[in-house]
Scaffold this motif. Structure first.
Motif: not given
Length: 117
Positions: A81-108
């Motif tokens: 389910a997590y893998d599906a979440h992180t490979s979705s078009p919404a994740y790719r566009d909004l999180i890996a795309g727009q969101f990622a460009s506005m962060i300094v650092d994160f920890t998983e």
């Protein structure tokens, strides 16, 4: 006998099984990006996790004493389910795309549920 506020009929732990994948992400944002990032997260929530069967919960918290910082707390049915979440078009566009460009650092951080009500 259960203490105050505990339901006597609540099943004992050995009778309940709740297995979820828990992801926690403390995220430092670029200075002054709080509002923009929160707008992206609000757009993402219904399109990504809100539309995914395997997402159990998706919560994003702001720290009122710490500007430009967010805390994501996410629960998924399993790794698939997590893998599906992180490979979705919404994740790719909004999180890996727009969101990622506005962060300094994160920890998983992966967590395992000990108690859940």
């Amino acid at each position: 006998m259960p203490g105050p506020g505990i339901l006597a009929e609540y099943p004992p732990a050995q009778e309940r099984t709740l297995t979820v994948l828990v992801k926690v992400f403390p995220i430092k944002l670029q200075d002054g990006m709080q509002d923009k990032v929160e707008a992206v997260v609000r757009e993402f929530a219904p399109q990504g996790p809100g539309a995914e069967d395997g997402t159990v919960s998706f919560r994003v918290y702001r720290d009122t004493a710490k500007p430009d910082y967010l805390l994501f707390v996410e629960h998924f049915a399993d790794q698939a389910a997590y893998d599906a979440h992180t490979s979705s078009p919404a994740y790719r566009d909004l999180i890996a795309g727009q969101f990622a460009s506005m962060i300094v650092d994160f920890t998983e951080l992966d967590h395992e549920l000990v108690v859940g009500l």
